[in-house]
Structures are given as structure tokens and as C-alpha cells.
Design a protein around this motif. Sequence first.
Motif, mmCIF file in Angstrom:
data_model
loop_
_atom_site.group_PDB
_atom_site.id
_atom_site.type_symbol
_atom_site.label_atom_id
_atom_site.label_comp_id
_atom_site.label_asym_id
_atom_site.label_seq_id
_atom_site.Cartn_x
_atom_site.Cartn_y
_atom_site.Cartn_z
ATOM 1 N N LYS A 168 -61.664 -116.262 7.165
ATOM 2 C CA LYS A 168 -61.857 -114.822 7.305
ATOM 3 C C LYS A 168 -60.495 -114.161 7.494
ATOM 4 O O LYS A 168 -59.675 -114.605 8.295
ATOM 5 C CB LYS A 168 -62.738 -114.509 8.498
ATOM 6 N N LYS A 169 -60.244 -113.113 6.735
ATOM 7 C CA LYS A 169 -58.980 -112.399 6.839
ATOM 8 C C LYS A 169 -59.126 -111.200 7.764
ATOM 9 O O LYS A 169 -60.038 -110.386 7.587
ATOM 10 C CB LYS A 169 -58.501 -111.945 5.459
ATOM 11 N N LEU A 170 -58.232 -111.102 8.734
ATOM 12 C CA LEU A 170 -58.247 -109.952 9.628
ATOM 13 C C LEU A 170 -57.592 -108.763 8.948
ATOM 14 O O LEU A 170 -56.659 -108.901 8.141
ATOM 15 C CB LEU A 170 -57.526 -110.283 10.934
ATOM 16 N N GLY A 171 -58.057 -107.563 9.306
ATOM 17 C CA GLY A 171 -57.577 -106.343 8.670
ATOM 18 C C GLY A 171 -56.351 -105.767 9.366
ATOM 19 O O GLY A 171 -56.356 -105.567 10.582
ATOM 20 N N TYR A 172 -55.324 -105.482 8.583
ATOM 21 C CA TYR A 172 -54.084 -104.895 9.081
ATOM 22 C C TYR A 172 -53.976 -103.425 8.671
ATOM 23 O O TYR A 172 -54.247 -103.079 7.513
ATOM 24 C CB TYR A 172 -52.870 -105.632 8.520
ATOM 25 N N CYS A 173 -53.569 -102.609 9.617
ATOM 26 C CA CYS A 173 -53.252 -101.208 9.359
ATOM 27 C C CYS A 173 -51.732 -101.067 9.385
ATOM 28 O O CYS A 173 -51.099 -101.339 10.412
ATOM 29 C CB CYS A 173 -53.891 -100.319 10.423
ATOM 30 N N ILE A 174 -51.140 -100.645 8.280
ATOM 31 C CA ILE A 174 -49.687 -100.531 8.170
ATOM 32 C C ILE A 174 -49.271 -99.117 8.559
ATOM 33 O O ILE A 174 -49.678 -98.139 7.922
ATOM 34 C CB ILE A 174 -49.214 -100.837 6.741
ATOM 35 N N VAL A 175 -48.446 -99.013 9.591
ATOM 36 C CA VAL A 175 -48.000 -97.705 10.094
ATOM 37 C C VAL A 175 -46.565 -97.462 9.639
ATOM 38 O O VAL A 175 -45.629 -98.067 10.147
ATOM 39 C CB VAL A 175 -48.094 -97.647 11.628
ATOM 40 N N VAL B 256 -55.919 -103.132 5.172
ATOM 41 C CA VAL B 256 -57.162 -102.370 5.080
ATOM 42 C C VAL B 256 -56.967 -100.886 5.357
ATOM 43 O O VAL B 256 -57.872 -100.085 5.092
ATOM 44 C CB VAL B 256 -58.238 -102.918 6.042
ATOM 45 N N ALA B 257 -55.788 -100.496 5.914
ATOM 46 C CA ALA B 257 -55.587 -99.091 6.263
ATOM 47 C C ALA B 257 -54.094 -98.769 6.264
ATOM 48 O O ALA B 257 -53.249 -99.663 6.405
ATOM 49 C CB ALA B 257 -56.200 -98.776 7.624
ATOM 50 N N LEU B 258 -53.797 -97.474 6.116
ATOM 51 C CA LEU B 258 -52.423 -96.995 6.071
ATOM 52 C C LEU B 258 -52.271 -95.787 6.980
ATOM 53 O O LEU B 258 -53.196 -94.991 7.132
ATOM 54 C CB LEU B 258 -52.030 -96.602 4.642
ATOM 55 N N ASP C 238 -54.198 -97.170 -3.812
ATOM 56 C CA ASP C 238 -54.690 -97.581 -5.136
ATOM 57 C C ASP C 238 -54.133 -98.948 -5.525
ATOM 58 O O ASP C 238 -54.844 -99.789 -6.089
ATOM 59 C CB ASP C 238 -54.299 -96.546 -6.188
ATOM 60 N N ALA C 239 -52.851 -99.166 -5.224
ATOM 61 C CA ALA C 239 -52.206 -100.419 -5.614
ATOM 62 C C ALA C 239 -52.775 -101.617 -4.866
ATOM 63 O O ALA C 239 -52.764 -102.739 -5.391
ATOM 64 C CB ALA C 239 -50.701 -100.321 -5.382
ATOM 65 N N TYR C 240 -53.280 -101.389 -3.644
ATOM 66 C CA TYR C 240 -53.753 -102.505 -2.827
ATOM 67 C C TYR C 240 -55.249 -102.424 -2.517
ATOM 68 O O TYR C 240 -55.734 -103.082 -1.599
ATOM 69 C CB TYR C 240 -52.939 -102.583 -1.532
ATOM 70 N N ASP C 241 -55.965 -101.639 -3.302
ATOM 71 C CA ASP C 241 -57.421 -101.543 -3.203
ATOM 72 C C ASP C 241 -57.863 -101.190 -1.784
ATOM 73 O O ASP C 241 -58.793 -101.784 -1.226
ATOM 74 C CB ASP C 241 -58.061 -102.870 -3.644
ATOM 75 N N ILE C 242 -57.161 -100.215 -1.203
ATOM 76 C CA ILE C 242 -57.496 -99.715 0.121
ATOM 77 C C ILE C 242 -58.262 -98.401 -0.034
ATOM 78 O O ILE C 242 -57.851 -97.523 -0.796
ATOM 79 C CB ILE C 242 -56.224 -99.495 0.966
ATOM 80 N N SER C 243 -59.342 -98.262 0.675
ATOM 81 C CA SER C 243 -60.158 -97.058 0.568
ATOM 82 C C SER C 243 -59.372 -95.816 1.005
ATOM 83 O O SER C 243 -58.638 -95.853 1.998
ATOM 84 C CB SER C 243 -61.412 -97.199 1.430
#
Length: 406
Positions: free
Chosen positions: A72-79, A102-104, A117-122
Motif C-alpha cells: 500500500k502506498k501512502l499519500g504525500y502532499c507536496i508543499v 496525492v496533493a499539492l 495533470d502530469a502526475y494524475d492528481i485530482s
Amino acid sequence: MPESHASDWDRRKFLSAAGGLAAAGLGSTSAAGQPKAEQRTVELDNPRIGDPISQTAKAQGGTPQVPGPPPKKLGYCIVGLGKFSVGQILPAFKDAEHARPVALVSGDRAKSEAVADAYDISKKKIYSYDNFDAIADDPDIDVVYIILPNALHAEFTIRAFEAGKHVLCEKPMATSIADCERMIGAGKQAGKKLMIAYRVQYEPFNIKAIEWARNEHYGPIQFITSETVIEIGGPNQWRLDKKLSGGGSLMDIGIYSLNAMRYLTGEEPTHINAMMHQDNSDPRFSDVEQSIIFQLKFPSGILANCTSSYSTATFNRYAVAFRDGWLKLDPATNYTGHRFFHGTPEKEEQLFLKHVSHFAAEMDHLAQCIKDNKPVKTPGEEGLKDVKYMQKIYQAAREGKTVTAG
């Protein structure tokens, strides 16, 4: 910097000037030529767990290992979407086994959407600095990766903990000891992990150097030298603003040399000397030091001499002198292209290791530690130590005398 959501500075200005954090200038090298070697030493990694069924095992009548489901991959939010984030961190997720973006968080909506778009992030998972705290309601975010100017690390780390997330924070950890302590305290209060992104401690060549240094591969260590130099570029960048960076070349790239001396020896320095220089005729260095040289003495008697500088050259390396031989990494802290030389008075050799993405390795490490509830390798306490020592280095340079490191 205050904990409040408001700031005295325009964060969008920071991001446009950021161009990546401390390590971003270390991607190229002008290393010296390879010494003539009498022998080439090659080390290869073991096969990865989960490879296809071994035909050899089948032929020998053994029990083949059937690959299980992927972890399972944990979701990272890049700040922060500066050069370092976009050019290094986000591409590294393709090599990660336990982490995914998963988030920016950014002040530039158009740029955020292009990256998403490049990383398939909603698009629904694009946040600004003003609504950052809404990440608390996003169950897909497990980890917040802080990639902002140094002076902002504390504020956003604490806010991430308040949102119930784990934190990976770029180095240096913060611009003051007090902020480091606040960050550590916030993580403990939230019951979440805080890891500082000392990427080279997850890199195979540096890991091998640590092993050889601490195991006295060529006998006890006598002394170590380290030099980290980059061409800093133009004046319009946050690294040259002391309010944002906390200092000049030491806070930016000198931390690589400082941390290397600590991880190679496995000791903490007891005494520090230093000298620094800034060219007052160059407007880039009106606020921060251009160059600094510092010496460390360790309890075992090991001496270390380190240099960091903003110059017209770019190189990074360290050398360990043992009683009966030596080792050298040149380059030592690049993103790739590391070279490991070692030898005795009779011969010189080069050690070859398989390249591993340091960025993927450190993100995977934190994700695994979260899943297994284990301590991280480079926690906030590690970052706090370096900030304390850097303050001592500045003190020694200002006072022109040896200071105790404790």
C-alpha cells in the motif's frame, strides 16, 4: 516565523524565487579525474523481493516464490512547487514502492494544475497557502512534505501536525533552535512522525562510506576533509535573504559537510573553530556569508576540516584518512554520478554500486516507518543538532576563537 496563518511575506514571491531548496544546486560537478586503479571492485544489490518466479528455483526443484500484492502506498502532499520539487521530488515517485503523490500546495494555481495533470492528481486536491489547513479533511493525505524557504519550515510543519498528518521536512530543519524545538514538540503532541530529508543518508555510496568509516575498514580514522561549493547564480533568490534562509552558504550547502562529519564518525563534535567571508562589493552577499571554513574536534580525537562556498565552481566531496588507508567520495552529494575511491599507499581502487534514487528511498523509508510504527532514521532531533552546531559555527567565526559545541 509566527504560527498564525498570515505571514509578513508574500509566499508566491518565495516560490517564484525558490528554485529548489538547499540541495538544489548540487546537481552537477567538476570533479577531478579518476585515479588510475590497479583493481576494480564491483558490488551489486541483491534481487528485489517480489521479482518474477525464479526459473532456477523451479529447475532445481525448489519452491518458487510467487509475488504477493504490491505494498500500500501512502499519500504525500507536496508543499511548494519550486525547481527542486518539480525537477527532483515528483519524478522520484515513479521509483517509490510505498509512496505516491496525492496533493499539492502552491500559490500558483496554473502551475499546480499543470503539475497535477502530469502526475494524475485530482484538481480537488490542489491547495493554496491560505486554505492549507483544509488538508485535515483529506483522508488520502498521510504525509506532508515541506519544500519551502527555510524560514517557513516551522510554520507549515506545525500546521501539518495540527491537521493530523506526518511530516517530511527539507533541511536545514529551521532557522533557529527554538523553531526546531517547537516542531519536535508539535509532532509529539500530535502523535505523528517528523523526519528531516537528509537524502544522502539513504544513498548507497554514502551508506557504504559510513559502514567503512565506523568499522575502521583501514584502521582508526585520523581526520576527514569535506568541501561543498556551488555557483549560486543571480541575486534575486531567497537563499541570499537572511530572513528567509537563516544564513548563507553554511545553511544552504555547508550542512552537507557538517552532517557528513557526524554520520561518518558516529560522534558529536566537542569543539568548533570557524572563519567566514563575504564579498561586500558583491550585492549578492550583502546579507549572508559567501564562504565559511570550519573545523570540528570529536571525542575520539578525530579532526575534521570543512568548507562551504558560493563560487564560480561547483563540486562536492569528502575524504576520510584512516591509519592504514583512505576513502573518498567525489562527488559525494550529487543527485547521481557518485564515485567511491579507496586505497592504501600500495594501491588505489574504485568501488562501484548500483544507483538508487535517494528521494524515493527516503520517502519510502518514512512511509514504511509509519506503517510499521517504527522510529525514522533522521528524525527532528537530527535536524535540531545540525542547527545547533551551525549556530556554534557562526559564533566561532564572529568571535574568532574556539567554542565548545555542547
